[in-house]
Design an enzyme around this catalytic site. Structure first.
Site, PDB file in Angstrom:
ATOM      1  N   HIS A  13       6.346  -5.954   0.306  1.00  0.00           N
ATOM      2  CA  HIS A  13       6.879  -7.212   0.812  1.00  0.00           C
ATOM      3  C   HIS A  13       8.031  -7.671  -0.088  1.00  0.00           C
ATOM      4  CE1 HIS A  13       2.405  -8.021   2.082  1.00  0.00           C
ATOM      5  NE2 HIS A  13       2.975  -7.105   2.845  1.00  0.00           N
TER       6      HIS A  13
ATOM      7  N   SER B 256      -6.290  -1.532   4.200  1.00  0.00           N
ATOM      8  CA  SER B 256      -6.512  -2.097   5.539  1.00  0.00           C
ATOM      9  C   SER B 256      -5.397  -1.685   6.501  1.00  0.00           C
ATOM     10  CB  SER B 256      -6.592  -3.626   5.448  1.00  0.00           C
ATOM     11  OG  SER B 256      -5.378  -4.122   4.902  1.00  0.00           O
ATOM     12  N   GLU B 257      -4.274  -1.175   5.945  1.00  0.00           N
ATOM     13  CA  GLU B 257      -3.138  -0.775   6.792  1.00  0.00           C
ATOM     14  C   GLU B 257      -3.080   0.739   6.998  1.00  0.00           C
ATOM     15  OE1 GLU B 257      -1.718  -2.899   8.369  1.00  0.00           O
ATOM     16  OE2 GLU B 257      -1.041  -4.637   7.229  1.00  0.00           O
TER      17      GLU B 257
ATOM     18  N   THR C 272      -7.880  -0.965  -0.601  1.00  0.00           N
ATOM     19  CA  THR C 272      -7.581  -2.317  -0.134  1.00  0.00           C
ATOM     20  C   THR C 272      -7.953  -3.343  -1.206  1.00  0.00           C
ATOM     21  OG1 THR C 272      -7.932  -3.885   1.671  1.00  0.00           O
ATOM     22  CG2 THR C 272      -9.867  -2.634   0.994  1.00  0.00           C
ATOM     23  N   GLY C 273      -7.166  -4.413  -1.236  1.00  0.00           N
ATOM     24  CA  GLY C 273      -7.547  -5.577  -2.022  1.00  0.00           C
ATOM     25  C   GLY C 273      -7.477  -5.447  -3.521  1.00  0.00           C
TER      26      GLY C 273
ATOM     27  N   ASN D 257       0.828  -1.205   0.000  1.00  0.00           N
ATOM     28  CA  ASN D 257       0.000   0.000   0.000  1.00  0.00           C
ATOM     29  C   ASN D 257       0.864   1.257   0.000  1.00  0.00           C
ATOM     30  OD1 ASN D 257       0.384  -0.336   3.031  1.00  0.00           O
ATOM     31  ND2 ASN D 257      -1.131  -1.938   2.590  1.00  0.00           N
TER      32      ASN D 257
HETATM   33  P1  13P Z   1      -4.309  -3.622   1.496  1.00  0.00           P
HETATM   34  O1  13P Z   1      -4.633  -4.141   0.121  1.00  0.00           O
HETATM   35  O2  13P Z   1      -5.511  -3.584   2.396  1.00  0.00           O
HETATM   36  O3  13P Z   1      -3.605  -2.291   1.434  1.00  0.00           O
HETATM   37  O4  13P Z   1      -3.344  -4.664   2.198  1.00  0.00           O
HETATM   38  C1  13P Z   1      -2.230  -5.195   1.559  1.00  0.00           C
HETATM   39  C2  13P Z   1      -1.165  -5.600   2.493  1.00  0.00           C
HETATM   40  O5  13P Z   1      -0.054  -5.797   2.064  1.00  0.00           O
HETATM   41  C3  13P Z   1      -1.431  -5.745   3.936  1.00  0.00           C
HETATM   42  O6  13P Z   1      -0.260  -5.852   4.650  1.00  0.00           O
END
Ligand code: 13P
Length: 268
Positions: free
Chosen positions: A99, A77-78, A45-46, A30
């Site tokens: 990541h 979500s973060e 998100t998502g 994100n």
């Molecule tokens: P989001 O798609 O909600 O931003 O989450 C992705 C993510 O990498 C959570 O750690």
């Protein structure tokens, strides 16, 4: 002043770069950008951050409440993690979470990036600590990250990934690239029998270069000037004697040479 739509496009471009470089899989990662103290743009998100268009981007207030989002999109979500960075680091205008493979492997193995192995990583990052594991989307991650925010511009998230932030979206993203490159080099040099680390005095010279150039952000080069017990450790913390670390005049040619090389590499 750059308009909001242009910033949304820039977020999409950086999302593509993150995705295309394999720094995230699927819908992970994100990005957020501060517009002013009460308005922030963030990725939804998502969704895959590699295939976003400006219409995907949401707007939230300083508490993460939605100010604007197109139908079908909700803020990351973060968002709490991003908002904590802005709250505790008024100098930060953008936050990136990804990541990347090698950095995340170190975060999973519980090994912080503290070995000084190359000038660029020492100057740009110093070292990269690991914030204790927290459940994604809860206050646990912001709470874990909080104690590192005043000393570092990049943090690994235990068993999760990496977080970088800076005074612009491009700088926040570049830090993510730097963290991953550093992690990859550290991993590979470990396979080759272990890295030959830079010496304390070589590290101190590089820190001095950073100070001399007045580079923005938080960095162990600054932390070490006031190192106290209980602060996050790094490869030089507690040893640096601040201004007395300045190289002697006989070293100045060498410093000038290193400075030029590093600044060129950093594109400064
Ligand atoms: P989001 O798609 O909600 O931003 O989450 C992705 C993510 O990498 C959570 O750690």
């Amino acid at each position: 002043m750059i308009n909001e739509y242009e910033i949304k496009k820039e977020i999409c471009d950086i999302g593509k770069r993150i995705y295309n470089r394999g720094m995230v899989a699927s819908n992970d990662g994100n990005i957020s950008v501060k517009l002013n103290d009460h308005e922030f743009l963030c990725t939804p998100t998502g969704v895959s951050k590699g295939f976003m268009t400006p219409e995907y981007i949401c707007k939230v207030d300083e508490n993460g409440n939605v100010l604007q989002a197109n139908k079908g999109f909700k803020p990351s979500s973060e968002i709490k993690m991003h908002m904590r960075v802005y709250k505790e680091r008024p100098d930060v205008n953008s936050v990136v979470h990804a990541h990347p493979m090698y950095a995340t492997a170190f975060a999973i193995a519980g090994i912080p990036l503290t070995q000084p192995i190359m000038p660029e990583a020492v100057i740009a990052l110093g070292c990269v600590p690991i914030a204790e594991y927290g459940t994604p989307s809860t206050e646990e991650i912001p709470n874990a990250v909080s104690k590192y925010l005043q000393y570092f511009d990049a943090v690994l998230l235990e068993n999760h990934g990496a977080l970088t932030y800076g005074d612009s979206l491009l700088n926040a993203y570049h830090k993510m690239e730097s963290v991953e490159f550093y992690a990859q080099l550290l991993f590979l040099s470990k396979q080759l029998g272990g890295p030959k680390e830079l010496s304390k005095s070589q590290v101190e010279r590089l820190y001095e270069i950073r100070r001399k150039f007045g580079m923005k952000g938080k960095h162990p080069a600054d932390m070490c000037l006031n190192a106290k017990d209980g602060k996050p450790s790094c490869h030089s913390c507690g040893k640096c004697e601040g201004s007395s670390c300045a190289p002697s005049s006989s070293d100045s040619d060498l410093v000038a040479e290193i400075t030029k090389k590093v600044m060129r590499e950093l594109g400064l």
